[in-house]
Scaffold this motif. Structure first.
Motif, mmCIF file in Angstrom:
data_model
loop_
_atom_site.group_PDB
_atom_site.id
_atom_site.type_symbol
_atom_site.label_atom_id
_atom_site.label_comp_id
_atom_site.label_asym_id
_atom_site.label_seq_id
_atom_site.Cartn_x
_atom_site.Cartn_y
_atom_site.Cartn_z
ATOM 1 N N ARG A 83 0.999 -1.167 -0.061
ATOM 2 C CA ARG A 83 0.054 -0.028 -0.034
ATOM 3 C C ARG A 83 0.933 1.341 -0.021
ATOM 4 N N PHE A 89 -4.035 6.770 -2.124
ATOM 5 C CA PHE A 89 -5.745 6.784 -1.872
ATOM 6 C C PHE A 89 -5.989 8.118 -1.803
ATOM 7 N N PHE A 91 -9.584 10.096 -0.882
ATOM 8 C CA PHE A 91 -10.923 9.726 0.031
ATOM 9 C C PHE A 91 -11.909 10.954 -0.348
ATOM 10 N N ARG A 155 -0.783 13.864 -2.286
ATOM 11 C CA ARG A 155 -0.395 13.112 -1.079
ATOM 12 C C ARG A 155 -0.393 11.650 -1.797
ATOM 13 N N ASP A 167 -12.346 6.920 -3.935
ATOM 14 C CA ASP A 167 -13.810 6.481 -3.687
ATOM 15 C C ASP A 167 -14.497 7.988 -3.502
ATOM 16 N N ALA B 308 -3.726 2.841 5.589
ATOM 17 C CA ALA B 308 -3.879 2.938 4.278
ATOM 18 C C ALA B 308 -2.852 3.583 3.610
ATOM 19 N N GLY B 310 0.080 2.993 4.200
ATOM 20 C CA GLY B 310 1.282 2.160 4.409
ATOM 21 C C GLY B 310 1.778 1.855 5.728
#
Ligand code: ATP
Ligand code: MG
Lengths: 236, 400
Positions: A83, A89, A91, A155, A167, B308, B310
Motif C-alpha cells: 500500500r 488513496f 477519499f 499525497r 472513492d 491505508a 502504508g
C-alpha cells in the motif's frame, strides 16, 4: 500490459443467516496508465471493489494481482508495505490530518516507507503541480474543500505509486471544483503515467474517464471504453 | 515526533488533566520518598552509631539509687574478657523545656565521655570548624551541626548549658561554655550533641538530679552510662550478655536490639514509600490509560488513514507509545520539580525555625521518580496503543 487483474474477486458478508454478496466473482483487467471510472447504484459493491484493490480488505475468494504480484498470498505487513509503495488513496472526505500542514500531510506516506532523500522535494513539486505552492504551511482548517482535495491528490502521488484509487473523490465539492479536480487527476494520470480507478455517482465525471465499469449487485454489469458509449443510456 | 507533540498540545485540556494525574502521583512519590529517605539516612547513621559499642546503664531493679551508675563500675566492666575499653559517660538533656521537634535521634544532649575514649570509637567525628575540646579541662564545648544551628552559635561564642528554661524554674542551674569546635553533619545522633569534658558532664549531671538527691551524692563518682568498646572480632551482642552475667548492678543493651528497633522503623518507612508509589501508579496510570483510550477512539480515522498509506501495525504502536511516554516524562519532570521545590521550601522553613530538616531528596529518589513516571507512561500506553494498532484500516477509515 495489465497493471491490475481481478480474478474471481469475491467479498461476502455474513449477516445472521443471510449472506450479502458485496462483490461476486468479478474478473477484470486494468492496464497501466488507464483512467477508469466505476459506477453503479448505492450498495452495488463499488467501495468494496476499491477496498479490495487497495488491499484494505481481504477477499472471501479470488485475488487481486498487482504488477504480477498475487496479493492474496501476502501477509498483513507486506500488504501494508505494498500500500505504501504502490498504491495512493484519495477519499471523499479528504482525510487530512488536522495537526499537520499541507506539506506535512503530503509527506505522511513517506514516513512509513523506505527513507527517500528526494521525498520532501517531490512533495513540494507535487503541491506546486496542484497549484498550492503558496499554501505549504496551511493547516487543513485553513483550506477550502477543493484545496484540501488537491492536497490529498498530491499525497496520493508522493510515493510514486503505480495505482491511485479514489472513492468519490469529488463527492464533497461543488460541480465547478469537481471539474477542476478531475482535470487535475487526468493531468497527473497523463504526466506521471499512473493508473487511476475512481468511484463516482456523477455521470459527467465518469464521462471523462477512459473506461466506465458499471457494477450491479456485486457483478460487472457493463465495461466499456468511453468512446463507444456516447449517447443516452449513460444516465441509467 | 513533531506531529506527536502537536497532537498532544492540541488536546490541551485532556492531556493537561492526564499530566496532572501523573504530576500528583510523582509529587506524592517525591515528597513522601524524600521523608523516607531522610529517615532512612538518619536510621543508617543510627545503625552505624549504635553498632559501634555496647551501651551500659544502671540496672533497673536497683532499689535505692536505681538509675544511678558509678564510675567504678567501668573498672569492673574493663575486666570482662573481650572488652577493649569501658568508658564512663554522661548525658543530660541540653534543654530544660520539653521539646517536641521531629527527630529520630535521642534529641539534644550534652554528652561527655572519659578522656581518651574517642580513639576506640569507629564512628569518627570530624570538625567543620575549630577543634576538639580539652578533655581534661573544663568550660569548653564542641557542638553538633544541628544543635549549633539551633542555638545560633559559632566558634568563640559562649553558651549556657543546659539551655535556660523559658519559664523561671528554681531548680535550674546553668554553666557557661566556650564553643571551641563545630562538627560536620553526620545525619545521626551526634548532630544533636554538645560534647563537653567528662568533668563538666558530671557537674551538669549532678545539677540535673532532683533537688532531693543533689546533696546526697558526689557527682564526681557518677555516670549515666558506660560505653563499652570491644576488642577486634568480639561479638558485641555476646559481650553485652557476658557483662550482664558477670557485673552486678548494670544493664548492658545488645546493640542488635537497638539496631533492630531502627531497622523496623526503616521497614515501616519503606512501606509508606511503597504505598505512595502504588498510589501514584494507580492515579497516574489510570489517567494515562484513560487519555490514550480516548485518543484511540477519537483518532480512529487517523489510524485508518495511516494504515491505508502504508503504516504497519508497529508504526501505529510506536506512535501511541511515544505519545504516552511523553506524557509520562512531562508529568514526571513537573511532578519531580514541584516535589523537589516543595521539599526544599519546607526544609528552608524548618531550618529558619531551627528545626531539623524533614526531606532529603537523594539522587536515587530522583532517578526512581523519573524512571517510574516514564515507565508508567509506557506501561499505561501499551494497552491503548495495542488496541489502536490492531484496528482494521477499512473499519477505521469509515468510522464515524
Ligand atoms: N462491513 C460490512 N458488513 C456487512 N455488509 C457490508 C459491509 N460493507 C458493505 N456491506 C454491504 O455490501 C454491499 C456493497 O457495499 P459497498 O459499500 O461496496 O457499496 P457501494 O457501491 O460503495 O455503495 P455507495 O454508493 O452507497 O457507497 C452493500 O449491500 C453493503 O450493505
Ligand atoms: Mg461506497
Amino acid at each position: 500490459m495489465a497493471a491490475i487483474e481481478m480474478v474471481n474477486l469475491t467479498k461476502h458478508y455474513k449477516q445472521g443467516k443471510n449472506v450479502i454478496k458485496a462483490l461476486d466473482g468479478v474478473n477484470l483487467k486494468i492496464d497501466t496508465g488507464e483512467f477508469v471510472a466505476v459506477v453503479g447504484r448505492s450498495g452495488s459493491g463499488k467501495t468494496t471493489m476499491l477496498d479490495l484493490l487497495g488491499l484494505l480488505l481481504r477477499p472471501t475468494a479470488g485475488t487481486v494481482i498487482i504488477d504480477g504480484v498475487d496479493t492474496s498470498k501476502l501477509k498483513d505487513g507486506d500488504r501494508a508495505t505494498m500500500r505504501g509503495e504502490s498504491i495512493g488513496f484519495i477519499f471523499q472526505e479528504f482525510n487530512l490530518l488536522p495537526t499537520l500542514n499541507a506539506l506535512e500531510n503530503v509527506m505522511l506516506p513517506l514516513r512509513y516507507t523506505k527513507k527517500d532523500p528526494q521525498g520532501e522535494a517531490r512533495a513540494k513539486r507535487l503541491l506546486t503541480e496542484v497549484d498550492l505552492a503558496d499554501r505549504l504551511t496551511h493547516k487543513p482548517a485553513e483550506l477550502s474543500g477543493g484545496q484540501s482535495q488537491r492536497v490529498a491528490i498530491a499525497r496520493s502521488l508522493v510515493n510514486n505509486p503505480a495505482l491511485v484509487l479514489g472513492d468519490e473523490p469529488t463527492g464533497e465539492v461543488d460541480n465547478e471544483t469537481s471539474d477542476q479536480l478531475l482535470d487535475l487527476m487526468r493531468r497527473m494520470n497523463r504526466e506521471h503515467g499512473v493508473t487511476f480507478v475512481i468511484v463516482t455517482h456523477d455521470m459527467d465525471i465518469a464521462q471523462r474517464a477512459d473506461r466506465i465499469i458499471r457494477l450491479k449487485d456485486g457483478k460487472v454489469a457493463s465495461d466499456e471504453p468511453i468512446g463507444a458509449r456516447e449517447g443516452a443510456e449513460l444516465a441509467g | 515526533m513533531f506531529e506527536i507533540i502537536r497532537n498532544l498540545t492540541r488536546r490541551k485540556l485532556r492531556n493537561g488533566l492526564t499530566v496532572s494525574g501523573i504530576v500528583i502521583g510523582v509529587l506524592a512519590l517525591t515528597t513522601l520518598g524524600a521523608i523516607a529517605e531522610k529517615a532512612n539516612y538518619s536510621i543508617d547513621g543510627g545503625v552505624r552509631y549504635f553498632r559501634d559499642h555496647v551501651s551500659v546503664g544502671a540496672a533497673q531493679n536497683g532499689g535505692f539509687g536505681g538509675g544511678l551508675l558509678t564510675v567504678d563500675k567501668a573498672k569492673d566492666i574493663q575486666a570482662v574478657d573481650g572488652v577493649q575499653a569501658a568508658c564512663a559517660a554522661t548525658g543530660v538533656s541540653a534543654k530544660t523545656d520539653l521539646d517536641f521537634s521531629l527527630s529520630f535521634g535521642p534529641g539534644d544532649q550534652v554528652t561527655a565521655e572519659q578522656p581518651g575514649c574517642q580513639q576506640y570509637s569507629t564512628f569518627k567525628l570530624t570538625y567543620a570548624k575549630g577543634h576538639a575540646i580539652d578533655e581534661t579541662g573544663t568550660g569548653q564545648v564542641v557542638l553538633g551541626s544541628d544543635i549549633a544551628k539551633e542555638f545560633k552559635v559559632n566558634t568563640g561564642d559562649t553558651i549556657a548549658l543546659p539551655r535556660p528554661p523559658k519559664k523561671y524554674n528554681p531548680d535550674y542551674v546553668g554553666h557557661d561554655f566556650t564553643v571551641v569546635g563545630i562538627l560536620d553533619k553526620t545525619l545521626t545522633a551526634p548532630d544533636n550533641f554538645a560534647i563537653v569534658s567528662f568533668k563538666d558532664g558530671q557537674t551538669l549531671f549532678g545539677d540535673a538530679l532532683p533537688a532531693a538527691l543533689r546533696g546526697r551524692v558526689d557527682p564526681t563518682t557518677l555516670a549515666t552510662g558506660i560505653n563499652v568498646y570491644a576488642k577486634a572480632g568480639v561479638d558485641l551482642d555476646k559481650l553485652a550478655q557476658k557483662i550482664n552475667d558477670t557485673v552486678p548492678g548494670v544493664s548492658a543493651i545488645a546493640p542488635s536490639t537497638l539496631v533492630n528497633a531502627f531497622k523496623s522503623a526503616s521497614v515501616f518507612l519503606t512501606a509508606i514509600t511503597t504505598g505512595a508509589a502504588l498510589l501514584a501508579l494507580v492515579v497516574g496510570g489510570l489517567s494515562v490509560v484513560n487519555t490514550m483510550l480516548m485518543a484511540v477512539t477519537e483518532r480512529v480515522r487517523e489510524i485508518g488513514l495511516k494504515k491505508a498509506v502504508g503504516a504497519h501495525t508497529y508504526h501505529v504502536l510506536r506512535e501511541f507509545l511515544t505519545e504516552a511516554t511523553i506524557l509520562g516524562v512531562v508529568g514526571g519532570l513537573v511532578g519531580l520539580g514541584l516535589g523537589w521545590g516543595l521539599a526544599l521550601g519546607i526544609n528552608a522553613y524548618f531550618a529558619s525555625q531551627n528545626q531539623n530538616e524533614l526531606f532529603l531528596v537523594t539522587s536515587r529518589l530522583v532517578t526512581f521518580a523519573l524512571a517510574f513516571s516514564i515507565g508508567l507512561g509506557m506501561i499505561a500506553g501499551v494497552v491503548p496503543a495495542v488496541r489502536a494498532s490492531r484496528l482494521d484500516p477499512v473499519t477505521a477509515l469509515r468510522y464515524q
